[in-house]
Design an enzyme around this catalytic site. Structure first.
Site, short mmCIF file in Angstrom:
data_model
loop_
_atom_site.label_atom_id
_atom_site.label_comp_id
_atom_site.label_asym_id
_atom_site.label_seq_id
_atom_site.Cartn_x
_atom_site.Cartn_y
_atom_site.Cartn_z
N SER A 1 42.15 35.59 48.78
CA SER A 1 42.93 36.77 48.88
C SER A 1 42.16 38.05 49.01
O SER A 1 40.84 38.30 48.77
CB SER A 1 43.72 36.86 47.58
OG SER A 1 44.66 35.88 47.57
N ASP B 1 49.37 33.72 47.17
CA ASP B 1 49.42 35.17 47.22
C ASP B 1 49.84 36.01 48.66
O ASP B 1 49.11 35.37 49.55
CB ASP B 1 48.07 35.79 46.91
CG ASP B 1 47.52 34.78 45.88
OD1 ASP B 1 47.84 34.01 45.03
OD2 ASP B 1 46.00 35.18 45.62
N ARG C 1 36.60 37.95 43.04
CA ARG C 1 37.44 37.69 44.30
C ARG C 1 38.31 38.83 44.31
O ARG C 1 38.47 39.46 43.75
CB ARG C 1 37.88 36.37 44.34
CG ARG C 1 38.73 35.96 43.24
CD ARG C 1 39.01 34.48 43.27
NE ARG C 1 39.86 34.07 41.96
CZ ARG C 1 39.22 33.40 41.00
NH1 ARG C 1 37.84 33.23 41.31
NH2 ARG C 1 39.81 32.89 40.19
C1 FRU Z 1 45.49 33.93 42.89
C2 FRU Z 1 44.22 33.01 43.29
C3 FRU Z 1 43.18 34.50 43.97
C4 FRU Z 1 42.17 33.57 44.97
C5 FRU Z 1 43.45 32.91 45.57
C6 FRU Z 1 43.01 31.75 46.47
O1 FRU Z 1 46.57 33.08 42.93
O2 FRU Z 1 43.70 32.37 42.64
O3 FRU Z 1 42.30 34.75 43.03
O4 FRU Z 1 41.91 34.38 45.74
O5 FRU Z 1 44.62 32.62 44.62
O6 FRU Z 1 43.97 30.75 46.87
#
Ligand code: FRU
Length: 484
Positions: free
Chosen positions: A113, A53, A170
């Site tokens: 993220s 991300d 998250r």
């Molecule tokens: C989305 C995700 C988020 C998380 C991150 C971890 O692709 O799963 O929800 O914060 O990637 O890398």
């Protein structure tokens, strides 16, 4: 074959930290990556390891700051860091390296993220501390760090604990409205539904839980990742990445996980409702588009970056020790309930000399931009090699189809080998950005895009099956970070 690579990694191997990998291992990974013809020239990609991300997007200290989720140990999901680049013009970049490290107990299994805001002389970087307990259960917390004008980052610890949701809680995204701060967090409710959770604060340290934003989509998938909320052109937009959604129509929600948005008049912070909600829509109909995030720059533009990739899917670049790239930066507008996307105008500086052609162009540069003004019913664009491997973009009166069934390397076939988008008008400009192994097609005046990776060995021609004139521009490379 690529999927095998993923299965072979143990948890212990994935959760190794940057300091656990030797200089030799890093050099070997970089060498393999540099031999990959699929590595892009004008898209942001990692020097090695896995990018997912976009994070912490902000305009701060006269520069655009772009962070991304990064697993350094290899092209797998594992121990996540925030990697940091900055740029003034989207062409020349400064590479700041790994910026936020998982070095605390509460982020011991990754700095996940989140977004950023700018406050006085600091950028505030919000992220999720991902911790796993002895039973491998996640203990997520929302945290933040500050970055000063010298680029120094200081972690400030936890600001929100998880008192209401399952372990899926998250990806904080914060904005300021008047004197108040708001945050949305992606979550799974106790009855296992995806939701966008609102928090409110007056001082950035005490955060009041206001609960899920109410929409007509309160039973829509089991988790919403990477929520974003913004106001644009007089409308309120909820943009998010739901997991566990599907549809029976030929277009929507065909990927393992999806991206969608809701446009309304505003969110009522007392009733918690999205008022004036319009139909739910998908911004992108390609194979690889996930976790987009937006920010506003000094010119007041709302800019979006997305991850060109998806969780749970290994791309063939895994054998070259890297995975994942960011989409081109796209400026957003809201028009008639659609989120309209346009590649940033700065990217025009990358264009080389225009070539007008009809039919087939042999040996094009594989990093190019193609523009076509169409008013005809049917045609197709093909990118291929001398042994018949190709991808095809087919246009009919009411549909666009991207066909990956004849690539040199097929992968993720369990999710289908074609993607379709509705054609909203006969007359329109089609814009195609190709960069070695990624294609971003802007259709329906930017109301939709089709973003995908593709893998064809020794790409050698570009064919447009009409007598229409197309304009082709080779594209130059970005500079300042690990590009060829
Ligand atoms: C989305 C995700 C988020 C998380 C991150 C971890 O692709 O799963 O929800 O914060 O990637 O890398």
């Amino acid at each position: 074959m690529a999927r095998e690579a993923k299965k072979n990694w143990t948890v212990g191997q994935r959760y190794r930290r940057l300091e656990d990998i030797s200089h030799t291992q890093i050099t070997e990974m970089m060498e393999k990556r540099s031999l990959d013809n699929g590595y892009p020239n004008y898209h942001i990609a990692p020097a090695f390891g896995l990018l997912n991300d976009p994070n912490g997007l902000c305009y701060f200290n006269s520069e655009h700051h772009i962070f991304y989720q990064w697993t350094p140990v290899g092209p797998v999901h594992g121990m996540k860091y925030w990697y940091h680049l900055s740029t003034k013009d989207f062409i020349h970049f400064t590479d700041h390296g790994a910026a936020i490290h998982p070095d605390q107990d509460h982020d011991s299994h990754g700095v996940y993220s989140g977004g950023a805001i700018v406050e006085n002389d600091k950028a505030l970087l919000f992220f999720t501390g991902n911790k796993r307990d002895e039973n491998w259960k996640r203990i997520p917390t929302q945290c933040y760090a500050t970055m000063n004008t010298a680029g120094e980052i200081e972690k400030k610890g936890i600001i929100i604990e998880n008192d209401h949701y399952t372990e899926h809680f998250r990806d904080p995204k914060v904005w300021k409205q008047g004197d108040d701060y708001y945050m949305v967090v992606g979550a799974q409710t106790q009855d296992l539904k995806g939701a966008m959770i609102l928090y409110h604060s007056q001082d950035l340290s005490k955060w009041e839980h206001k609960g899920p934003i109410k929409t007509t989509h309160n039973d829509f998938g089991y988790m919403w990742e990477c929520p974003d909320f913004f106001e644009l052109d007089g409308q309120a937009v909820m943009l998010f990445s739901p997991q566990g959604v599907s549809s029976s129509n030929p277009y929507d929600f065909k990927n393992v996980f999806s991206v969608t948005y809701l446009v309304g008049d505003r969110v009522n912070f007392s009733s918690m409702e999205l008022e004036g909600e319009q139909s739910i829509r998908q911004p992108d109909y390609g194979f690889d588009f996930y976790a987009p995030q937006t920010y506003v720059d000094d010119k007041g533009r709302r800019i979006l970056y997305a991850w060109v990739g998806l969780p749970e899917i290994d791309t063939p670049s895994v054998k070259h020790e890297w995975a994942g790239m960011l989409s081109l930066p796209r400026e957003l507008r809201i028009e008639n309930g659609f989120m309209v996307q346009k590649a940033l105008e700065e990217l025009e500086a990358l264009r080389g000399e225009a070539i007008e052609f009809t039919g087939t162009l042999q040996q094009p540069s594989n990093s190019f931009y193609l523009s076509l003004d169409i008013d005809i019913v049917e045609f197709s664009i093909e990118l291929g090699n001398s042994v018949g491997d190709k991808i095809e973009f087919k246009v009919t009166e009411d549909e666009f189809t991207l066909d990956r069934s004849q690539m040199s390397e097929i992968y993720a076939e369990e999710f289908g080998l074609t993607r379709k988008a509705p054609r909203l008008s006969l007359t329109q400009q089609i814009e195609v950005y190709v960069d070695q192994s990624v294609i971003e097609i802007f259709i329906n005046g930017g109301k939709h895009t089709m973003t995908s990776r593709f893998f064809i060995d020794d790409l050698s021609y570009l064919k447009v099956s009409t007598s229409l004139k197309s304009t082709y521009y080779p594209m130059k490379s970005l500079s300042g970070f690990n590009l060829k």
